[in-house]
Design a protein around this motif. Sequence first.
Motif, PDB file in Angstrom:
ATOM      1  N   ILE A 491       0.821  -1.211   0.000  1.00 55.75           N
ATOM      2  CA  ILE A 491       0.000   0.000   0.000  1.00 55.75           C
ATOM      3  C   ILE A 491       0.853   1.258   0.000  1.00 55.75           C
ATOM      4  O   ILE A 491       0.643   2.168  -0.805  1.00 55.75           O
ATOM      5  CB  ILE A 491      -0.975  -0.030   1.199  1.00 55.75           C
ATOM      6  N   VAL A 492       1.835   1.328   0.887  1.00 54.16           N
ATOM      7  CA  VAL A 492       2.766   2.468   0.935  1.00 54.16           C
ATOM      8  C   VAL A 492       4.191   1.910   0.942  1.00 54.16           C
ATOM      9  O   VAL A 492       4.839   1.859   1.991  1.00 54.16           O
ATOM     10  CB  VAL A 492       2.492   3.381   2.158  1.00 54.16           C
ATOM     11  N   PRO A 493       4.692   1.501  -0.211  1.00 52.83           N
ATOM     12  CA  PRO A 493       5.988   0.811  -0.244  1.00 52.83           C
ATOM     13  C   PRO A 493       7.165   1.650   0.228  1.00 52.83           C
ATOM     14  O   PRO A 493       8.055   1.139   0.908  1.00 52.83           O
ATOM     15  CB  PRO A 493       6.134   0.422  -1.730  1.00 52.83           C
ATOM     16  N   VAL A 494       7.188   2.934  -0.110  1.00 54.33           N
ATOM     17  CA  VAL A 494       8.323   3.779   0.283  1.00 54.33           C
ATOM     18  C   VAL A 494       8.304   4.017   1.789  1.00 54.33           C
ATOM     19  O   VAL A 494       9.323   3.852   2.476  1.00 54.33           O
ATOM     20  CB  VAL A 494       8.292   5.120  -0.478  1.00 54.33           C
ATOM     21  N   MET A 495       7.153   4.389   2.320  1.00 51.42           N
ATOM     22  CA  MET A 495       7.048   4.649   3.761  1.00 51.42           C
ATOM     23  C   MET A 495       7.321   3.386   4.564  1.00 51.42           C
ATOM     24  O   MET A 495       8.003   3.429   5.600  1.00 51.42           O
ATOM     25  CB  MET A 495       5.651   5.199   4.086  1.00 51.42           C
ATOM     26  N   SER A 496       6.787   2.252   4.106  1.00 50.87           N
ATOM     27  CA  SER A 496       7.056   0.987   4.798  1.00 50.87           C
ATOM     28  C   SER A 496       8.537   0.657   4.770  1.00 50.87           C
ATOM     29  O   SER A 496       9.101   0.187   5.767  1.00 50.87           O
ATOM     30  CB  SER A 496       6.261  -0.147   4.143  1.00 50.87           C
ATOM     31  N   GLY A 497       9.175   0.925   3.644  1.00 47.16           N
ATOM     32  CA  GLY A 497      10.616   0.686   3.548  1.00 47.16           C
ATOM     33  C   GLY A 497      11.392   1.549   4.512  1.00 47.16           C
ATOM     34  O   GLY A 497      12.347   1.093   5.151  1.00 47.16           O
ATOM     35  N   GLN A 498      10.991   2.817   4.660  1.00 43.74           N
ATOM     36  CA  GLN A 498      11.658   3.721   5.605  1.00 43.74           C
ATOM     37  C   GLN A 498      11.470   3.248   7.044  1.00 43.74           C
ATOM     38  O   GLN A 498      12.408   3.299   7.858  1.00 43.74           O
ATOM     39  CB  GLN A 498      11.096   5.136   5.437  1.00 43.74           C
ATOM     40  N   LEU A 499      10.278   2.768   7.360  1.00 45.78           N
ATOM     41  CA  LEU A 499       9.999   2.256   8.702  1.00 45.78           C
ATOM     42  C   LEU A 499      10.860   1.036   9.009  1.00 45.78           C
ATOM     43  O   LEU A 499      11.490   0.946  10.077  1.00 45.78           O
ATOM     44  CB  LEU A 499       8.509   1.901   8.806  1.00 45.78           C
ATOM     45  N   LEU A 500      10.906   0.093   8.062  1.00 45.36           N
ATOM     46  CA  LEU A 500      11.674  -1.133   8.279  1.00 45.36           C
ATOM     47  C   LEU A 500      13.175  -0.851   8.283  1.00 45.36           C
ATOM     48  O   LEU A 500      13.932  -1.502   9.017  1.00 45.36           O
ATOM     49  CB  LEU A 500      11.304  -2.172   7.220  1.00 45.36           C
ATOM     50  N   ASP A 501      13.586   0.111   7.470  1.00 47.50           N
ATOM     51  CA  ASP A 501      14.998   0.527   7.512  1.00 47.50           C
ATOM     52  C   ASP A 501      15.349   1.062   8.896  1.00 47.50           C
ATOM     53  O   ASP A 501      16.398   0.736   9.463  1.00 47.50           O
ATOM     54  CB  ASP A 501      15.271   1.616   6.470  1.00 47.50           C
ATOM     55  N   LYS A 502      14.484   1.921   9.437  1.00 43.49           N
ATOM     56  CA  LYS A 502      14.737   2.520  10.744  1.00 43.49           C
ATOM     57  C   LYS A 502      14.878   1.440  11.814  1.00 43.49           C
ATOM     58  O   LYS A 502      15.733   1.551  12.713  1.00 43.49           O
ATOM     59  CB  LYS A 502      13.594   3.473  11.107  1.00 43.49           C
ATOM     60  N   LEU A 503      14.062   0.395  11.698  1.00 49.90           N
ATOM     61  CA  LEU A 503      14.110  -0.688  12.686  1.00 49.90           C
ATOM     62  C   LEU A 503      15.197  -1.717  12.378  1.00 49.90           C
ATOM     63  O   LEU A 503      15.292  -2.742  13.049  1.00 49.90           O
ATOM     64  CB  LEU A 503      12.748  -1.386  12.744  1.00 49.90           C
ATOM     65  N   SER A 504      15.999  -1.441  11.361  1.00 51.46           N
ATOM     66  CA  SER A 504      17.121  -2.329  10.973  1.00 51.46           C
ATOM     67  C   SER A 504      16.637  -3.732  10.613  1.00 51.46           C
ATOM     68  O   SER A 504      17.283  -4.732  10.942  1.00 51.46           O
ATOM     69  CB  SER A 504      18.171  -2.404  12.099  1.00 51.46           C
ATOM     70  N   VAL A 505      15.500  -3.801   9.942  1.00 52.71           N
ATOM     71  CA  VAL A 505      15.001  -5.096   9.471  1.00 52.71           C
ATOM     72  C   VAL A 505      15.684  -5.398   8.142  1.00 52.71           C
ATOM     73  O   VAL A 505      15.545  -4.621   7.184  1.00 52.71           O
ATOM     74  CB  VAL A 505      13.468  -5.064   9.281  1.00 52.71           C
ATOM     75  N   PRO A 506      16.444  -6.488   8.031  1.00 53.98           N
ATOM     76  CA  PRO A 506      17.130  -6.799   6.768  1.00 53.98           C
ATOM     77  C   PRO A 506      16.149  -6.909   5.600  1.00 53.98           C
ATOM     78  O   PRO A 506      15.014  -7.357   5.766  1.00 53.98           O
ATOM     79  CB  PRO A 506      17.793  -8.157   7.058  1.00 53.98           C
ATOM     80  N   ARG A 507      16.582  -6.484   4.424  1.00 55.12           N
ATOM     81  CA  ARG A 507      15.691  -6.484   3.258  1.00 55.12           C
ATOM     82  C   ARG A 507      15.214  -7.887   2.900  1.00 55.12           C
ATOM     83  O   ARG A 507      14.140  -8.053   2.328  1.00 55.12           O
ATOM     84  CB  ARG A 507      16.386  -5.817   2.067  1.00 55.12           C
ATOM     85  N   LYS A 508      16.003  -8.886   3.203  1.00 52.81           N
ATOM     86  CA  LYS A 508      15.592 -10.261   2.913  1.00 52.81           C
ATOM     87  C   LYS A 508      14.617 -10.805   3.953  1.00 52.81           C
ATOM     88  O   LYS A 508      14.123 -11.932   3.806  1.00 52.81           O
ATOM     89  CB  LYS A 508      16.821 -11.171   2.828  1.00 52.81           C
ATOM     90  N   ARG A 509      14.332 -10.015   4.999  1.00 49.08           N
ATOM     91  CA  ARG A 509      13.438 -10.463   6.068  1.00 49.08           C
ATOM     92  C   ARG A 509      12.164  -9.623   6.114  1.00 49.08           C
ATOM     93  O   ARG A 509      11.644  -9.319   7.173  1.00 49.08           O
ATOM     94  CB  ARG A 509      14.165 -10.404   7.417  1.00 49.08           C
ATOM     95  N   ARG A 510      11.683  -9.252   4.933  1.00 44.76           N
ATOM     96  CA  ARG A 510      10.490  -8.407   4.861  1.00 44.76           C
ATOM     97  C   ARG A 510       9.369  -9.078   4.078  1.00 44.76           C
ATOM     98  O   ARG A 510       8.501  -8.418   3.513  1.00 44.76           O
ATOM     99  CB  ARG A 510      10.836  -7.055   4.224  1.00 44.76           C
TER     100      ARG A 510
END
Length: 559
Positions: A491-510
């Motif tokens: 739904i909001v791919p950019v904002m979700s990416g920023q949120l997960l980046d902030k929480l240090s969630v690896p890109r392969k774990r999303r």
Amino acid sequence: MWKNLHQIRAFRSGSNDRFSFVTTPIFYVNAAPHIGHLYSAIIADAIHRFNVLTSPAASHLEPPIFSTGTDEHGTKIQLAAQAHAVPVATYCGQISDQYRKLFRNFGVDYTRFIRTTDPDHVSAVQCFWQALERSGSVYSANYAGWYCVPDETFLTDSQLKENDSGVKVSVESGHPVEWTEETNYMFKLNRHQDDVLYWIKHCEDRIVPLKFRKICLDFLQEPLPDISISRPKSRVSWGVEVPSDSTQSVYVWLDALVNYLTVTGFPHIEHQRCWPPTVQVLGKDILKFHGIYWPAFLIAARLEPPKQLLVHSHWTVDNQKMSKSKLNVVDPNERAALYTHEGMRYFLLREGVAHSDGNYSDTKIIRILNAELADTLGNLLSRCCGKALNPEAVVPSFDQETFQELKSLDTTKRLLDLLQALPEKCHLHYREYNFYLVVDSVIQLLHAANGFFEGTTPWTLKKSEDKPRLRTILNITMEVLRQAGIILQPIVPVMSGQLLDKLSVPRKRRLWSDLRVNFAITERSLMGSEAILFRRIVAPKEENVVKKEPKMKKIKQKN
């Protein structure tokens, strides 16, 4: 009939679990894009992103396909180019580029942007025409009837009415018609009527929502007339030439529908690995073309029709139909300058429902974005990551003993119940294309998390000796945010990416498979300096939404 043709695959219900192929309609370039076009595109984009999220690329026999593009042939395009005093090819290119830019700005992650002027599409249309001819479904005839130039179609008497000025117009669109007599190629639509009926009835969710399935079935209650599938080149020169007759152009709607085949590589044999589409997204105004004509064409050509049609309704503006004369046509890029591209995506998918027209309102969008993205989601992240409670800027480790104590609180119990149920609930909502219910479920969880946060008063623990309690409260809240970030990606791919980046969630774990509740046992550092996902919007002084005509560069003709 189709159901007795054993050499053609049997109709199958539901999606193909091994492959994902999502399409938008291709958009007519007679005018610049508005929010209705964007809505179709982001619905398809959200479906495509969810399919990728739930079925990683490694599990696909073929990479997922998501196609969109522009429809560039026909009388309306010729007239529009003349009105702007530019060559028709130049006009098509400029408007098509506006759609590309719009989709790029709004994160529409298509795999192919097709234009009906593309050479491979022209070849595909001509090969498809030949397949229709081989089926015995095409014949030449003198045709006379009421023709609507803006709608590019002949209309029957029952589809006409007189307006207040006594002019015959289309009942559906209100556009004027003119009496036309010409030689056309005709398609034997009635010959395939039973097969189209079988295709629809064989699967209850073939056309969704069900109200649109019923509309198609109602069309099929009466014998269908044969339809014209070509136009004389003397009248419509801007189009694909009929391969067997250089005096005729392929009817623009047949030409346009073939785009879905073109993107799979048709007529080459490899296209069969990708065909048919999993779901085709379209507006309700083009239902007959996709729900009746398109499957009939495909069945005649011995190709399987789409798995599913997802039909959506339109958008009004402040409860009025969008119209240039009312100066209320919403330009998505213009409004995104005020509300951001992600904010516009969120609003359209949050407020739109397929079965009924949505209502765009500047007042409403400001209220929703401020309340949900800024105050609920954004504020919760800021509180967890801010220096006041989290000076170390970490996702703190989890303390099991403290967690057991917190579980006795009603606010904790409610939060954990919602957290456990969220993935399955949202999975079902995505599968049924109820994006607003996905958002409702996430917002409900976030409200519960804010209630949990308020109830446990972590700010009172900062100077106390009870560091494990503070760290565990932050840990639980950040797990809620992690889950919300993964689920909201379509739904909001950019904002979700920023949120997960902030929480240090690896890109392969999303991925969706990573949604199991996972309270961090070991501490990890947060990324970046700011934790502001969405800034509150101040209402603009000017509330009028004015549609601007596309600026065309005048081309100097060379001698």
